[in-house]
Design an enzyme around this catalytic site. Structure first.
Site, PDB file in Angstrom:
ATOM      1  N   CYS A  15      32.642  73.804  26.231  1.00  0.00           N
ATOM      2  CA  CYS A  15      33.148  75.157  26.492  1.00  0.00           C
ATOM      3  C   CYS A  15      33.793  75.753  25.253  1.00  0.00           C
ATOM      4  O   CYS A  15      33.795  76.957  25.058  1.00  0.00           O
ATOM      5  CB  CYS A  15      34.149  75.102  27.638  1.00  0.00           C
ATOM      6  SG  CYS A  15      35.464  73.903  27.371  1.00  0.00           S
TER       7      CYS A  15
ATOM      8  N   GLU B 274      27.101  82.826  26.475  1.00  0.00           N
ATOM      9  CA  GLU B 274      27.289  81.401  26.209  1.00  0.00           C
ATOM     10  C   GLU B 274      25.952  80.666  26.313  1.00  0.00           C
ATOM     11  O   GLU B 274      25.274  80.745  27.338  1.00  0.00           O
ATOM     12  CB  GLU B 274      28.274  80.816  27.235  1.00  0.00           C
ATOM     13  CG  GLU B 274      28.617  79.375  26.952  1.00  0.00           C
ATOM     14  CD  GLU B 274      29.515  78.757  28.011  1.00  0.00           C
ATOM     15  OE1 GLU B 274      29.274  78.988  29.218  1.00  0.00           O
ATOM     16  OE2 GLU B 274      30.457  78.034  27.638  1.00  0.00           O
TER      17      GLU B 274
ATOM     18  N   LYS C   8      34.691  67.143  43.654  1.00  0.00           N
ATOM     19  CA  LYS C   8      33.257  67.449  43.736  1.00  0.00           C
ATOM     20  C   LYS C   8      32.736  67.437  42.299  1.00  0.00           C
ATOM     21  O   LYS C   8      32.827  68.423  41.581  1.00  0.00           O
ATOM     22  CB  LYS C   8      33.073  68.844  44.367  1.00  0.00           C
ATOM     23  CG  LYS C   8      31.838  69.025  45.180  1.00  0.00           C
ATOM     24  CD  LYS C   8      30.531  68.974  44.473  1.00  0.00           C
ATOM     25  CE  LYS C   8      30.183  70.044  43.512  1.00  0.00           C
ATOM     26  NZ  LYS C   8      29.028  69.677  42.673  1.00  0.00           N
TER      27      LYS C   8
ATOM     28  N   GLU D 271      38.872  76.853  34.547  1.00  0.00           N
ATOM     29  CA  GLU D 271      38.534  76.562  33.146  1.00  0.00           C
ATOM     30  C   GLU D 271      37.067  76.929  32.991  1.00  0.00           C
ATOM     31  O   GLU D 271      36.195  76.220  33.494  1.00  0.00           O
ATOM     32  CB  GLU D 271      38.748  75.078  32.841  1.00  0.00           C
ATOM     33  CG  GLU D 271      40.163  74.569  33.071  1.00  0.00           C
ATOM     34  CD  GLU D 271      41.145  75.083  32.037  1.00  0.00           C
ATOM     35  OE1 GLU D 271      40.718  75.674  31.028  1.00  0.00           O
ATOM     36  OE2 GLU D 271      42.356  74.918  32.255  1.00  0.00           O
TER      37      GLU D 271
END
Ligand code: NAD
Length: 495
Positions: free
Chosen positions: A285, A386, A176, A251
């Site tokens: 990331c 973040e 996906k 992750e």
């Protein structure tokens, strides 16, 4: 460049239009449509999983000898290399990264297939030390149907990182991709077809995460989810997985500290810090988004950093010299802007950036300048949350204990960087930093042969590395009895 066809999706090896809503993918540099497709629907998810299950049971893939599966995966790597320029251009259109970067991502995808082909044909099952009249073995079995859910920031690399080990392990894989960047996954599936991966083992289901991702996660035939994306999405998936007692790998996000000690090589450190935060427009990331600089160096270092940030060439991702392309979408740029406003409202000072460049392509796409903010403490929201954009917060530090406490004071623990010429200090800090990866005198370098993952809110489990293939396998112990006599405990029964 526009791809004029309506793109089919791949449902258990059938290339056909999705039966969900029609939508266009956009080139972030101009906001123009690249192509259109129909998203997958709930029915497509059901068909993909049913087909994957059948292919797992009946295609013979799981039963092939490891070197035979590996041969197909080597061929995938070779085809990726043969089509590398086309794939790099497709990836550029899909998410607006500069062509130089997308070429590197494509090369890494090829390397990933090659590496897991090798991991597959060299994976050893072991005879464990015997403690009785039996031989004991530890072996690995494929899981069946596994799902891979990926984000938009490095599609081809993220998808290869999940598809290659999942296939190497003998599974069927339903991917996906992020709704807005489906093209690389579709291209990879075509290549897998061409390389000889049996039909049905791969599905690519673009669509909304809250619908397609959710259905995949809940489905009883899906035996593992490998997820890369935001922490809140990861936690949601992990909660569903807990009810199924299904293993997951996660992750997730990061807010990685980069540390410049007073003995650092400044040329290397400035270049490394700029690359660490501003490459990929900070949509990474592992972006080194919190900078700690030894106070004696701070003023001089920040001046050089600001000069460097202003010299970064932003622009058309198709241009070979572009270092920073646009952000992924208008909505994401607004989110980055809100974070910059928040940092300034918390008392931060803008050293550079904090604006949309203007003129030419800048007026069409979702560009944003490299931004550096100083004057905040590590507890500020801008230092804790973040941003996933080109925004660096910089802080001076006085001593190592204070530095470590602040660097580790984050819900995230994905990566960290240290710049120092003092081996012993770097060793001490490197061991004390809480992070899945610590770079010393380098940053944001990758090797498929080295495990990658995060601690705490940055994730669970590890991808990459020779043992990355085991994420997609179940361990099994075999006991082979050697005793000539019946088990002594049982009463003797005569015929
Ligand atoms: P996201 O969490 O919004 O989406 C990631 C994927 O999950 C997409 O395919 C999305 O459609 C799907 N999804 C969304 N809701 C879902 C649900 N309820 N159930 C199942 N799937 C769902 O993240 P994003 O905005 O696409 O990506 C950015 C995030 O990814 C950042 O936080 C970044 O740090 C993280 N990331 C982590 C790594 C890593 O390796 N640690 C790498 C790249 C990106």
């Amino acid at each position: 460049m526009r791809l004029d066809q309506l793109q089919p999706i791949c449902v258990a090896g059938e290339w056909r239009l999705g039966t969900g809503a029609r939508y266009a993918t956009l080139y972030p540099a101009t906001g123009e449509a690249v192509t259109e497709l129909h998203a997958a629907s709930a029915d497509d998810v059901e068909a993909a999983i049913a087909g994957a299950h059948q292919a797992f049971l009946h295609s013979g893939w799981a039963q092939r000898k490891p070197h035979e599966r590996a041969a197909v995966l080597y061929r995938v790597a070779q085809l990726i290399r043969e089509q590398s320029e086309e794939l790099a251009q497709l990836q550029r259109l899909d998410n607006g990264k500069p062509i130089k970067e997308t070429r590197a991502l494509v090369a890494s995808a090829a390397g990933t297939f090659q590496f897991f082909a090798a991991a597959c044909e060299t994976l050893e099952e072991v005879i464990t030390p015997s403690r009785g009249d039996f031989v004991t073995m530890s072996v690995y079995e494929p899981m069946g149907v596994v799902a891979a859910i990926t984000p938009w920031n490095s599609p081809i690399a993220s998808e290869a990182q999940k598809m290659a080990p999942a296939l190497a392990a003998g599974n069927a894989v339903v991917v996906k991709p992020a709704e807005i960047t489906p093209l690389a996954a579709l291209a990879l599936a075509r290549i897998c077809d061409e390389a000889g991966v049996p039909k049905g083992l791969i599905s690519i289901l673009p669509g909304k995460g809250s619908v397609i991702g959710d259905l995949l996660t809940r489905h009883p035939l899906v035996k593992r989810v490998s997820f890369t994306g935001g922490t809140s999405t990861g936690k949601h998936i992990a909660r569903i997985a807990a009810d199924k007692m299904m293993p997951v790998s996660m992750e997730l996000g990061g807010k990685s500290p980069t540390i410049v000690l007073d003995d650092a090589d400044l040329d290397h450190a400035v270049a490394g810090v700029l690359y660490g935060i501003f490459s990929s427009s900070g949509e990474s990331c592992i972006a080194g988004s919190r900078l700690f600089v030894a106070r004696p160096l701070y003023e001089q270092f920040m001046q050089r950093l600001v000069t460097g940030a202003r010299a970064i060439r932003i622009g058309d991702p198709a241009d070979e010299h572009t270092l920073m392309g646009p952000l992924i979408s208008a909505a994401h740029r607004q989110s980055v802007e809100r974070y910059v406003d928040l940092g300034l409202s918390e008392g931060g000072q803008l050293l550079t950036g904090g604006e949309r460049p203007s003129g030419g392509i800048f007026d069409q796409g979702y560009f944003y300048t490299p931004t550096i903010i100083a004057g905040l403490g590590n507890s500020a929201r801008l230092c804790q949350e973040e941003v996933f954009g080109p925004v660096l917060v910089a802080m001076p530090f006085d001593d190592e204990a204070e530095l470590l406490a602040q660097a580790n004071d984050s819900t995230y623990a994905l990566a960290a960087g240290i710049w120092s010429r003092d081996f012993q200090r770097a060793w001490r800090l490197g061991r004390a930093l809480q992070a899945g990866t610590v770079w010393i005198n380098t940053y944001k370098q990758f090797s498929i042969s080295t495990p990658f993952g995060g601690w705490r809110d940055s994730g669970l489990g590890r991808e990459k590395g020779r043992l990355g293939i085991l994420q997609y396998m179940e361990q099994k112990s075999l006991y082979w009895g050697l005793n000539q006599q019946p088990i002594a405990w049982a009463p003797a029964v005569q015929e």
